[in-house]
Design an enzyme around this catalytic site. Structure first.
Site, PDB file in Angstrom:
ATOM      1  N   TYR A 130       0.840  -1.188   0.000  1.00 52.96           N
ATOM      2  CA  TYR A 130       0.000   0.000   0.000  1.00 52.96           C
ATOM      3  C   TYR A 130       0.877   1.240   0.000  1.00 52.96           C
ATOM      4  CZ  TYR A 130      -3.682   3.280   0.815  1.00 52.96           C
ATOM      5  OH  TYR A 130      -4.562   4.314   0.652  1.00 52.96           O
ATOM      6  N   GLN A 191     -10.676   0.268   0.750  1.00 53.01           N
ATOM      7  CA  GLN A 191     -11.090  -0.517  -0.415  1.00 53.01           C
ATOM      8  C   GLN A 191      -9.888  -1.174  -1.106  1.00 53.01           C
ATOM      9  OE1 GLN A 191     -11.663   2.685   0.117  1.00 53.01           O
ATOM     10  NE2 GLN A 191     -11.347   3.966  -1.679  1.00 53.01           N
ATOM     11  N   ASN A 214      -3.202   5.834   6.302  1.00 56.46           N
ATOM     12  CA  ASN A 214      -3.926   6.602   7.316  1.00 56.46           C
ATOM     13  C   ASN A 214      -4.728   5.681   8.241  1.00 56.46           C
ATOM     14  OD1 ASN A 214      -6.220   5.841   5.929  1.00 56.46           O
ATOM     15  ND2 ASN A 214      -6.473   7.804   4.887  1.00 56.46           N
ATOM     16  N   SER A 237       6.089   9.006  13.559  1.00 54.09           N
ATOM     17  CA  SER A 237       7.538   8.815  13.580  1.00 54.09           C
ATOM     18  C   SER A 237       8.150   9.449  14.835  1.00 54.09           C
ATOM     19  CB  SER A 237       8.132   9.467  12.341  1.00 54.09           C
ATOM     20  OG  SER A 237       9.444   9.011  12.136  1.00 54.09           O
ATOM     21  N   GLU A 327      12.255   4.526  17.760  1.00 56.00           N
ATOM     22  CA  GLU A 327      12.286   4.081  16.369  1.00 56.00           C
ATOM     23  C   GLU A 327      13.654   4.401  15.751  1.00 56.00           C
ATOM     24  OE1 GLU A 327       9.693   6.385  13.930  1.00 56.00           O
ATOM     25  OE2 GLU A 327       9.790   5.015  12.220  1.00 56.00           O
ATOM     26  N   HIS A 328      14.054   5.681  15.859  1.00 56.89           N
ATOM     27  CA  HIS A 328      15.364   6.128  15.359  1.00 56.89           C
ATOM     28  C   HIS A 328      16.194   6.623  16.532  1.00 56.89           C
ATOM     29  CE1 HIS A 328      12.466   7.146  12.018  1.00 56.89           C
ATOM     30  NE2 HIS A 328      13.363   6.477  11.329  1.00 56.89           N
ATOM     31  N   GLU A 415      -0.579 -36.506  28.251  1.00 50.83           N
ATOM     32  CA  GLU A 415      -1.514 -35.495  27.771  1.00 50.83           C
ATOM     33  C   GLU A 415      -2.840 -36.122  27.326  1.00 50.83           C
ATOM     34  OE1 GLU A 415       0.533 -33.091  24.836  1.00 50.83           O
ATOM     35  OE2 GLU A 415       1.926 -32.267  26.324  1.00 50.83           O
ATOM     36  N   HIS A 420      -2.009 -40.122  19.286  1.00 48.63           N
ATOM     37  CA  HIS A 420      -0.627 -39.678  19.131  1.00 48.63           C
ATOM     38  C   HIS A 420       0.328 -40.812  19.512  1.00 48.63           C
ATOM     39  CE1 HIS A 420      -2.406 -35.679  18.992  1.00 48.63           C
ATOM     40  NE2 HIS A 420      -1.229 -35.117  18.809  1.00 48.63           N
TER      41      HIS A 420
END
Lengths: 436, 436
Positions: A130, A191, A214, A237, A327-328, A415, A420
């Site tokens: 995107y 969409q 957004n 950011s 982040e930075h 179990e 199994h």
């Protein structure tokens, strides 16, 4: 003015905790709208996408014109100046060179019991990227998402980018082409996410969706998660600069502003061991704000969320940084390597005064899609691994099954999973008969 | 009876698509309840957790008894038989040996422009592991989650496990101890997830939460995602067996039943190139179902979601498997390696007739927490990477900044991010002055 905090003050812990907890983004109530859009695209496919694009982007499409044609892409790419093209190509090459090194290895081995074990990495077959429209339509983000996908070996990479009023960003199209994108659709919003996740008549569904957007796009990504994979949901950011007094205050001010100018919700913080230097940087910020094109945005961000923190020493700076998990993180100190060794949580570290964060946004090579809002405590920036998945492999020989099968039976019994245990037992009994 | 599909039939594509799309799990409307529980734990901490535990688990706790004491854990561990302990230890050792090999490497290099680049992996500081109570309280799952966390270097690993009516599973406690778990809390449900994510007076918050759970736990994990990291949301288990006629139908039947016995929503599918063999396996399943302890569950799963698919050849089997992207894939064919090479999406592959899937559940070494519901198209099983994160590193020299800085400026200008460009420009101008 930003906040000024001093580690030595009695109320520091309270103020710092408030800074960490500050909610920097509105979450408008978009979820119902998004749910309706996704349901509409699932039900009506292209028709819904076309209708919504007309409504939101004032653009009339047909199933035949949802995708850019090769000729249209060519025409847009030709409008890009040689200088811009060169810069994009340099960026693409450097991002590619960095991400190629991230490719993980397949492994196979035989263990002491004779069991053959290992794993194998394979790419996601189809990915969707995107790309926002309008102001936040960044060609650099196209490269940062698309290049790792193609390095990973994704066969089909589709981009969606809204073109409000039909206006396309030629640099976005060129970046997509340079990165090897296979399909570009002129749609956006929830969409576009729905079309990528569920498919329409003219858009085949993908397996993974990445890229910023957004609040509507973010809500749509959350909703389609599970049906497809998604990358992180990025927040505003943020940058943390740790700088000693031997820095040019103007350079540090510009680094802080280069985050602040993104978004009024962005956050720029300076930690320094010299209170006077902190004041000098704050002054330099104010001076630069006078003439900065985006001074309204950058000024609001700096005023509302910016901070200058004075600490007694760099060890305290590292400890605060680890609580923030930025982040930075820029380390503008005499020995950035030594300070870096004390950093346990950060999306990306920029070492030394000649590495402004903006280098990392474009041409450094590492990815600029990074964990925000303290999520570097538990997550990483985008990489080739986001477009790969691992299949584990195991092969037992009769000898290996004899060696470890009884333990599996025992655990299955504990179990209460009888089948199994029997699936192992039946084989062991046959092996015992054969060898008996 | 399960469904019988034949690739050669005219309606095969329709039936196969329906099988892929079958919704195998109810999503009860739990979200509001979970939201209220999380808000309550955030607001009232321990008091809320204690109240909810009394309500749901009929167990009265105090802040002092929320955690198991070391002495209590000791006492429970001593109740485990030597055979069970040996089996658990063997499993823990083999899981550890496998996951140690997954540890990724840090990298640093200097590129032709003189830029120093790389990345560094660091562990999540604190992780929480949810362990279900009651029937689904599996010691093997404790190992599969906790061992990779500790291999990754997670310093603080907390387990929550509900103990309805105060009844604890000694094997779960022993598994936690063998794996090096640091704290064990006797709480469950959405309240446990909220306590791990947000912390209470007696439970410090963690950064990442993993582990399986019921619909309430899954909804709570979705809600706290972002505040903390989470692993996948696991759906009902599933197995696909691709088998030729040279197999013991009873073994294959038991492998199918070992998924079916987990859950009425589990799915077991056989693909074979021999229709008669498919019938023989179906007959063997019915025979085993007569005496299986969990025949009600396994029978319902097999009847409602099981399938036997006949294909003309193994290439067709691989193609169908890739569309299904199964969690577990057994390749019981003459040349499993060759067939494996054609598999592009699968959580785990079990090669050859001596590798029943149950081996992988317990003692094989690879993780048994695997992507369900076709998500192997875009995700992987649990690994040490889930408990690590990567920090990218970049350091420019003056020379490197001169070489690539102008391209960054150019791109910043094209994105109208002036401060980004200026942060590079200011440094380049100073460098030019110094050298001019």
């Amino acid at each position: 003015m930003p906040q000024f905090l001093n580690f030595a003050d009695a109320d520091f812990e309270t103020l710092f905790a408030a800074l960490l907890g500050a909610k920097r983004e509105d979450s408008p109530h978009v979820d119902d709208t998004v749910a309706a859009i996704i349901a509409d695209v699932c039900a009506r496919g292209d028709a819904a996408v076309i209708e919504l694009t007309e409504k939101f982007d004032r653009l009339c499409l047909t199933p035949e014109t949802i995708a850019f044609s090769e000729a249209e892409i060519d025409a847009h790419c030709e409008r890009v100046s040689a200088e811009d093209r060169d810069a994009l190509e340099l960026a693409a090459e450097r991002i590619r060179a960095y991400h190629v090194r991230q490719m993980p290895q397949d492994e196979r081995w035989i263990d002491p019991e004779g069991a053959e074990l290992g794993w194998r990495w394979t790419p996601v077959s189809a990915a969707g990227l995107y790309v926002p429209g309008g102001l936040a339509s960044y060609p650099s983000s196209v490269l940062m998402n698309a290049v790792p996908a193609k390095v990973a070996g994704v066969e089909r990479l589709a981009v969606t980018v809204p073109t409000p009023d039909g206006v396309a960003n030629p640099l976005v199209l060129l970046a997509a082409r340079l990165a090897g994108v296979d399909e570009i659709y002129r749609i956006g919003g929830a969409q576009a996410i729905a079309a990528l996740a569920y498919g329409t008549g003219s858009i085949a569904p993908v397996d993974k969706i990445t890229g910023p957007g957004n609040a509507f796009v973010a809500a749509a990504k959350r909703r389609v998660f599970g049906k497809v994979g998604i990358d992180m949901i990025a927040g505003p950011s943020e940058i943390l600069v740790i700088a000693d007094k031997d820095n040019n205050p103007d350079w540090i001010a510009l680094d802080l502003l280069s985050q602040a100018e993104h978004d009024e919700s962005a956050q720029s913080i300076l930690i320094t061991d010299d209170a006077d230097f902190g004041q000098a940087v704050a002054k330099a910020v104010e001076k630069r704000l006078e003439t900065l094109e985006r001074r309204a945005i950058a000024g609001a961000s700096w005023r509302d969320f910016g901070a200058v923190i004075t600490v007694p020493d760099l060890a305290a700076a590292a400890a605060l940084s680890n609580r923030m998990a930025p982040e930075h993180l820029e380390l503008c100190v005499a020995d950035p390597e030594a300070l870096s060794a004390a950093i346990t949580h950060a999306g990306a570290i920029f070492l030394g005064q000649y590495t402004p964060e903006a280098i990392g946004d474009y041409v450094g090579g590492p990815n600029h899609v990074l964990p925000t809002a303290r999520s570097a405590r538990f997550s990483s920036g985008l990489s080739v691994l986001d477009f790969l998945k691992r299949t584990t492999l195991a092969r037992m020989t009769p000898g290996a099954l004899r060696a470890i099968g009884p333990a599996a039976e025992r655990l299955a019994a504990s179990e209460s999973l009888q089948a199994h245990g029997l699936s192992v037992r039946a084989r062991l009994e046959a092996l015992n008969r054969d060898s008996g």
